[in-house]
Scaffold this motif. Structure first.
Motif, mmCIF file in Angstrom:
data_model
loop_
_atom_site.group_PDB
_atom_site.id
_atom_site.type_symbol
_atom_site.label_atom_id
_atom_site.label_comp_id
_atom_site.label_asym_id
_atom_site.label_seq_id
_atom_site.Cartn_x
_atom_site.Cartn_y
_atom_site.Cartn_z
ATOM 1 N N LEU A 82 0.833 -1.210 0.000
ATOM 2 C CA LEU A 82 0.000 0.000 0.000
ATOM 3 C C LEU A 82 0.865 1.257 0.000
ATOM 4 C CD1 LEU A 82 -2.847 -0.992 2.508
ATOM 5 C CD2 LEU A 82 -3.021 -0.764 0.016
ATOM 6 N N LEU A 83 1.904 1.262 0.819
ATOM 7 C CA LEU A 83 2.794 2.417 0.897
ATOM 8 C C LEU A 83 3.463 2.691 -0.448
ATOM 9 C CD1 LEU A 83 3.842 4.510 2.936
ATOM 10 C CD2 LEU A 83 5.709 2.924 3.460
ATOM 11 N N SER A 84 3.839 1.644 -1.148
ATOM 12 C CA SER A 84 4.516 1.821 -2.431
ATOM 13 C C SER A 84 3.578 2.320 -3.525
ATOM 14 C CB SER A 84 5.182 0.515 -2.884
ATOM 15 O OG SER A 84 4.221 -0.435 -3.295
ATOM 16 N N LEU A 85 2.274 2.217 -3.295
ATOM 17 C CA LEU A 85 1.319 2.575 -4.344
ATOM 18 C C LEU A 85 0.816 4.013 -4.279
ATOM 19 C CD1 LEU A 85 -0.678 -0.735 -4.721
ATOM 20 C CD2 LEU A 85 1.025 0.249 -6.279
ATOM 21 N N TYR A 86 1.487 4.868 -3.513
ATOM 22 C CA TYR A 86 1.150 6.292 -3.610
ATOM 23 C C TYR A 86 1.413 6.769 -5.030
ATOM 24 C CZ TYR A 86 -0.153 7.498 1.125
ATOM 25 O OH TYR A 86 -0.833 7.618 2.309
ATOM 26 N N THR A 87 2.310 6.097 -5.721
ATOM 27 C CA THR A 87 2.534 6.287 -7.150
ATOM 28 C C THR A 87 2.217 4.957 -7.810
ATOM 29 O OG1 THR A 87 4.325 7.845 -6.722
ATOM 30 C CG2 THR A 87 4.233 6.870 -8.918
ATOM 31 N N PRO A 88 1.332 4.910 -8.811
ATOM 32 C CA PRO A 88 0.999 3.622 -9.433
ATOM 33 C C PRO A 88 2.264 2.862 -9.857
ATOM 34 C CG PRO A 88 -0.505 5.304 -10.207
ATOM 35 C CD PRO A 88 0.574 6.013 -9.411
ATOM 36 N N GLN A 89 2.240 1.569 -9.630
ATOM 37 C CA GLN A 89 3.397 0.711 -9.905
ATOM 38 C C GLN A 89 2.932 -0.578 -10.581
ATOM 39 O OE1 GLN A 89 6.673 1.230 -8.923
ATOM 40 N NE2 GLN A 89 6.277 3.126 -7.825
ATOM 41 N N HIS A 90 3.830 -1.183 -11.350
ATOM 42 C CA HIS A 90 3.593 -2.543 -11.838
ATOM 43 C C HIS A 90 4.145 -3.492 -10.780
ATOM 44 C CE1 HIS A 90 7.836 -2.566 -12.998
ATOM 45 N NE2 HIS A 90 7.614 -1.401 -13.585
ATOM 46 N N GLY A 91 3.884 -4.765 -10.918
ATOM 47 C CA GLY A 91 4.263 -5.745 -9.909
ATOM 48 C C GLY A 91 5.729 -5.706 -9.520
ATOM 49 N N TYR A 92 6.611 -5.683 -10.508
ATOM 50 C CA TYR A 92 8.041 -5.653 -10.210
ATOM 51 C C TYR A 92 8.427 -4.363 -9.487
ATOM 52 C CZ TYR A 92 13.072 -6.120 -10.804
ATOM 53 O OH TYR A 92 14.426 -6.211 -10.573
ATOM 54 N N GLY A 93 7.785 -3.261 -9.876
ATOM 55 C CA GLY A 93 8.037 -1.982 -9.216
ATOM 56 C C GLY A 93 7.628 -2.016 -7.749
ATOM 57 N N ILE A 94 6.526 -2.690 -7.451
ATOM 58 C CA ILE A 94 6.085 -2.847 -6.058
ATOM 59 C C ILE A 94 7.138 -3.608 -5.263
ATOM 60 C CG2 ILE A 94 4.411 -3.980 -4.540
ATOM 61 C CD1 ILE A 94 2.280 -3.414 -6.708
ATOM 62 N N MET A 95 7.654 -4.678 -5.841
ATOM 63 C CA MET A 95 8.677 -5.481 -5.146
ATOM 64 C C MET A 95 9.936 -4.657 -4.898
ATOM 65 S SD MET A 95 8.180 -9.323 -6.706
ATOM 66 C CE MET A 95 7.942 -8.922 -8.422
ATOM 67 N N GLN A 96 10.358 -3.882 -5.883
ATOM 68 C CA GLN A 96 11.544 -3.033 -5.726
ATOM 69 C C GLN A 96 11.314 -1.937 -4.696
ATOM 70 O OE1 GLN A 96 12.033 -1.900 -9.910
ATOM 71 N NE2 GLN A 96 14.052 -2.869 -9.834
ATOM 72 N N MET A 97 10.151 -1.289 -4.750
ATOM 73 C CA MET A 97 9.843 -0.198 -3.831
ATOM 74 C C MET A 97 9.746 -0.717 -2.396
ATOM 75 S SD MET A 97 9.387 3.064 -3.531
ATOM 76 C CE MET A 97 8.986 3.714 -5.119
ATOM 77 N N THR A 98 9.177 -1.899 -2.220
ATOM 78 C CA THR A 98 9.091 -2.494 -0.881
ATOM 79 C C THR A 98 10.478 -2.702 -0.296
ATOM 80 O OG1 THR A 98 6.960 -3.537 -1.280
ATOM 81 C CG2 THR A 98 8.351 -4.547 0.406
ATOM 82 N N ALA A 99 11.378 -3.245 -1.079
ATOM 83 C CA ALA A 99 12.750 -3.457 -0.607
ATOM 84 C C ALA A 99 13.404 -2.117 -0.266
ATOM 85 C CB ALA A 99 13.560 -4.200 -1.659
ATOM 86 N N GLN A 100 13.174 -1.109 -1.089
ATOM 87 C CA GLN A 100 13.761 0.212 -0.854
ATOM 88 C C GLN A 100 13.175 0.856 0.406
ATOM 89 O OE1 GLN A 100 13.284 2.902 -4.157
ATOM 90 N NE2 GLN A 100 13.935 4.667 -2.974
ATOM 91 N N LEU A 101 11.852 0.868 0.532
ATOM 92 C CA LEU A 101 11.203 1.503 1.681
ATOM 93 C C LEU A 101 11.553 0.824 3.005
ATOM 94 C CD1 LEU A 101 7.657 2.138 0.160
ATOM 95 C CD2 LEU A 101 9.336 3.893 0.794
ATOM 96 N N SER A 102 11.729 -0.500 2.960
ATOM 97 C CA SER A 102 12.038 -1.245 4.184
ATOM 98 C C SER A 102 13.534 -1.382 4.413
ATOM 99 C CB SER A 102 11.392 -2.637 4.125
ATOM 100 O OG SER A 102 12.041 -3.453 3.168
ATOM 101 N N LYS A 103 14.319 -0.720 3.564
ATOM 102 C CA LYS A 103 15.783 -0.798 3.647
ATOM 103 C C LYS A 103 16.272 -2.254 3.607
ATOM 104 C CE LYS A 103 16.277 3.618 6.059
ATOM 105 N NZ LYS A 103 15.086 4.175 5.536
ATOM 106 N N GLY A 104 15.621 -3.039 2.754
ATOM 107 C CA GLY A 104 16.002 -4.429 2.547
ATOM 108 C C GLY A 104 15.475 -5.401 3.587
ATOM 109 N N GLU A 105 14.736 -4.918 4.573
ATOM 110 C CA GLU A 105 14.210 -5.782 5.640
ATOM 111 C C GLU A 105 13.064 -6.667 5.160
ATOM 112 O OE1 GLU A 105 15.069 -6.039 9.059
ATOM 113 O OE2 GLU A 105 16.879 -4.930 8.515
ATOM 114 N N VAL A 106 12.288 -6.186 4.206
ATOM 115 C CA VAL A 106 11.134 -6.926 3.705
ATOM 116 C C VAL A 106 11.306 -7.134 2.210
ATOM 117 C CG1 VAL A 106 8.620 -6.921 3.409
ATOM 118 C CG2 VAL A 106 9.637 -5.916 5.466
#
Length: 99
Positions: free
Chosen positions: A15-39
């Motif tokens: 949900l946090l990564s979708l403040y800007t529309p993303q495709h699936g791979y973008g969601i996975m990349q943004m999650t890793a970035q936002l969580s600093k690699g924790e998730v």
């Protein structure tokens, strides 16, 4: 009104990564970035979670209009999804304040 339940880490970061529309791979990349690699979210988890969130009305599927990406599916946050995310952020803040 959003459900007052704790979100999973995967759901929260999607949900946090979708403040800007993303495709699936973008969601996975943004999650890793936002969580600093924790998730990290694998494709199976991500597509299962996005399907569940679409059923709840938290996200919607849109088609990209970018050059060369006309057939890519993007996911976007809905008003209900933003409310669910803000409810979770408020819950997390309350938890931190008690420390």
């Amino acid at each position: 009104m959003a459900e007052n339940i704790a979100l999973t880490e995967s759901t929260y970061y999607i949900l946090l990564s979708l403040y800007t529309p993303q495709h699936g791979y973008g969601i996975m990349q943004m999650t890793a970035q936002l969580s600093k690699g924790e998730v990290t979210i694998g494709s199976g988890t991500m597509y299962g979670a996005t399907s569940n969130m679409m059923k709840k009305g938290w996200i919607k599927e849109i088609m990209s209009d970018g050059f060369g990406m006309e057939r890519k599916r993007l996911y976007a946050l809905t008003a209900a999804g933003e409310e669910a995310l803000q409810t979770e952020i408020a819950r997390l803040r309350r938890m931190l304040e008690s420390v």
